[in-house]
Design a protein around this motif. Sequence first.
Motif, short mmCIF file in Angstrom:
data_model
loop_
_atom_site.label_atom_id
_atom_site.label_comp_id
_atom_site.label_asym_id
_atom_site.label_seq_id
_atom_site.Cartn_x
_atom_site.Cartn_y
_atom_site.Cartn_z
N LEU A 21 0.85 -1.18 0.00
CA LEU A 21 0.00 0.00 0.00
C LEU A 21 0.89 1.23 0.00
O LEU A 21 1.78 1.36 0.84
CB LEU A 21 -0.90 -0.01 1.23
CG LEU A 21 -1.98 1.07 1.33
CD1 LEU A 21 -2.98 0.92 0.20
CD2 LEU A 21 -2.69 0.97 2.68
N LYS A 22 0.65 2.14 -0.95
CA LYS A 22 1.51 3.31 -1.08
C LYS A 22 0.71 4.61 -0.97
O LYS A 22 -0.48 4.66 -1.26
CB LYS A 22 2.27 3.26 -2.41
CG LYS A 22 3.27 2.12 -2.48
CD LYS A 22 4.14 2.21 -3.73
CE LYS A 22 5.19 1.11 -3.74
NZ LYS A 22 6.08 1.20 -4.92
N ARG A 23 1.45 5.64 -0.57
CA ARG A 23 0.84 6.95 -0.43
C ARG A 23 0.49 7.57 -1.78
O ARG A 23 1.14 7.29 -2.78
CB ARG A 23 1.79 7.90 0.31
CG ARG A 23 1.90 7.64 1.79
CD ARG A 23 2.77 8.69 2.45
NE ARG A 23 2.53 8.68 3.89
CZ ARG A 23 1.56 9.36 4.47
NH1 ARG A 23 0.77 10.12 3.74
NH2 ARG A 23 1.38 9.29 5.77
N SER A 24 -0.50 8.43 -1.73
CA SER A 24 -0.85 9.24 -2.89
C SER A 24 0.25 10.28 -3.12
O SER A 24 1.09 10.54 -2.25
CB SER A 24 -2.19 9.94 -2.65
OG SER A 24 -2.42 10.96 -3.59
N GLN A 25 0.24 10.89 -4.27
CA GLN A 25 1.20 11.96 -4.57
C GLN A 25 0.82 13.26 -3.86
O GLN A 25 1.59 14.21 -3.86
CB GLN A 25 1.25 12.21 -6.08
CG GLN A 25 1.76 11.02 -6.89
CD GLN A 25 3.18 10.65 -6.54
OE1 GLN A 25 4.08 11.49 -6.56
NE2 GLN A 25 3.41 9.38 -6.22
N GLN A 26 -0.36 13.28 -3.23
CA GLN A 26 -0.86 14.51 -2.62
C GLN A 26 -1.06 14.32 -1.12
O GLN A 26 -1.56 13.28 -0.68
CB GLN A 26 -2.19 14.91 -3.26
CG GLN A 26 -2.78 16.21 -2.74
CD GLN A 26 -4.11 16.54 -3.42
OE1 GLN A 26 -4.71 15.68 -4.07
NE2 GLN A 26 -4.58 17.76 -3.26
N LEU A 27 -0.66 15.31 -0.33
CA LEU A 27 -0.96 15.33 1.09
C LEU A 27 -2.19 16.21 1.30
O LEU A 27 -2.15 17.41 1.08
CB LEU A 27 0.21 15.89 1.90
CG LEU A 27 -0.05 16.06 3.40
CD1 LEU A 27 -0.27 14.71 4.07
CD2 LEU A 27 1.09 16.83 4.07
N LYS A 28 -3.28 15.59 1.72
CA LYS A 28 -4.51 16.35 1.93
C LYS A 28 -4.68 16.79 3.39
O LYS A 28 -5.10 17.91 3.66
CB LYS A 28 -5.72 15.52 1.50
CG LYS A 28 -5.83 15.29 0.00
CD LYS A 28 -7.11 14.56 -0.35
CE LYS A 28 -7.25 14.38 -1.85
NZ LYS A 28 -8.51 13.67 -2.21
N VAL A 29 -4.35 15.88 4.31
CA VAL A 29 -4.65 16.14 5.72
C VAL A 29 -3.39 16.03 6.58
O VAL A 29 -2.70 15.01 6.55
CB VAL A 29 -5.70 15.15 6.26
CG1 VAL A 29 -6.00 15.44 7.73
CG2 VAL A 29 -6.98 15.22 5.43
N LEU A 30 -3.11 17.08 7.32
CA LEU A 30 -2.07 17.05 8.34
C LEU A 30 -2.80 16.95 9.68
O LEU A 30 -3.45 17.90 10.12
CB LEU A 30 -1.21 18.32 8.30
CG LEU A 30 -0.05 18.37 9.30
CD1 LEU A 30 0.98 17.28 9.01
CD2 LEU A 30 0.61 19.75 9.28
N GLN A 31 -2.72 15.77 10.29
CA GLN A 31 -3.45 15.53 11.53
C GLN A 31 -2.50 15.65 12.72
O GLN A 31 -1.51 14.93 12.81
CB GLN A 31 -4.10 14.15 11.52
CG GLN A 31 -5.02 13.90 12.71
CD GLN A 31 -5.79 12.61 12.59
OE1 GLN A 31 -5.20 11.53 12.57
NE2 GLN A 31 -7.11 12.70 12.49
N LEU A 32 -2.80 16.57 13.61
CA LEU A 32 -1.95 16.84 14.77
C LEU A 32 -2.60 16.31 16.03
O LEU A 32 -3.69 16.76 16.42
CB LEU A 32 -1.71 18.35 14.91
CG LEU A 32 -1.21 19.10 13.67
CD1 LEU A 32 -1.02 20.57 14.01
CD2 LEU A 32 0.08 18.49 13.15
N ASN A 33 -1.96 15.33 16.66
CA ASN A 33 -2.44 14.84 17.95
C ASN A 33 -1.77 15.67 19.04
O ASN A 33 -0.58 15.52 19.30
CB ASN A 33 -2.11 13.35 18.12
CG ASN A 33 -2.81 12.75 19.32
OD1 ASN A 33 -2.75 13.30 20.41
ND2 ASN A 33 -3.49 11.64 19.13
N LEU A 34 -2.55 16.52 19.66
CA LEU A 34 -1.99 17.49 20.61
C LEU A 34 -1.73 16.90 21.99
O LEU A 34 -1.22 17.58 22.87
CB LEU A 34 -2.91 18.70 20.73
CG LEU A 34 -3.22 19.43 19.42
CD1 LEU A 34 -4.00 20.71 19.69
CD2 LEU A 34 -1.95 19.73 18.65
N GLY A 35 -2.04 15.62 22.17
CA GLY A 35 -1.83 14.97 23.45
C GLY A 35 -3.06 14.21 23.88
O GLY A 35 -4.13 14.34 23.29
N LYS A 36 -2.93 13.43 24.93
CA LYS A 36 -4.01 12.55 25.37
C LYS A 36 -4.82 13.12 26.53
O LYS A 36 -5.68 12.43 27.08
CB LYS A 36 -3.42 11.19 25.76
CG LYS A 36 -2.70 10.49 24.61
CD LYS A 36 -2.10 9.17 25.06
CE LYS A 36 -1.34 8.49 23.92
NZ LYS A 36 -0.76 7.19 24.34
#
Length: 338
Positions: A21-36
């Motif tokens: 499984l490979k990544r797309s050529q495009q980054l759509k979402v930057l998901q930031l986990n700010l902590g638990k």
Amino acid sequence: MANPVTLAATPCFNEKIAAPLKRSQQLKVLQLNLGKLCNMSCSHCHVEAGPHQGASQMGDAVVAQCIKAINQLQPEVVDLTGGAPELHSHFKTLVQAARAKGCQVINRSNLTVLLIPALAGLAAWLAEQRVQIVASLPSCDQANTDAQRGDGTWKASMQALRQLNQLGYGRGNPALLLNLMSNPPGEALQQLSSCDQIYWREQLKKEGVSFDQLIGLNNMPIARFLDGLEAKKRTNMYMQSLVDAFNPTSVCGLMCRTTLSVAADGSLYDCDFNQMLNLPLALQGKTNLPNISNITLGDLAGNEIHTANHCYGCTAGQGSSCSGAITEANPSAPQKEN
């Protein structure tokens, strides 16, 4: 930290998809986990968030690196999650930085956090910033919601939703989207249809609540949900139900192909679930683990995605992602009742 689920009697996930499984050529979402850190401790939480997780919060230096990465990577969406992301001291700073670059911002909210006195006025500020809200609400039924998330959650959630509606959320305005994220009870798979959305609208209308879209997420066999399966000796049975419901048409739309997940320490992952299982992003040709401080778009495009058997959770039935169903349910897959 839980390990990826593997079963000797069922096929490896890589065998099912037949090719890396490979990544797309495009980054759509930057998901930031700010902590638990969270004001709740829900039984199905895949990040094991709670009020005791204050030490897990993203540090100032990583926050600065994330803002720099927003400028360099130019994602379409900056997705803020946790825990309860609203509890992070730099939550507003990150929202403003993303909006200044023209990014859509998603706030993944448990709703009840908006009622904390110290956060009074936050909902109105989110509306001013045109932040999209994806709100966790397991069920449109009080008993099921409280069973998963604790007594009193339903009433508090309804209060928060009415507050958001008064601000213009959930009324069809694309600038003030309010989507509800549901997860099924127990070991059932998520199978939402247009009829379900109509039913939810009818039930929540009785509470004076409206929303834009209903989306769903399968319960992932990791963290607290996996602990519950293990305690009941149901892990193999649940995993087999995911394998039996594998939908090959969901693979192309998997969120890991266009998403980059950032942990509180700046380390990088293909998705939030891999982050919780400590399966870091592995860049071909590089020996050092990548970090939000040094990642480039060139590093990501076409890179192979780290998969394991927990990925069956995202490819079962309709497929499952942070944006809801990926495709229609697999009609040939047997659906087990539990």
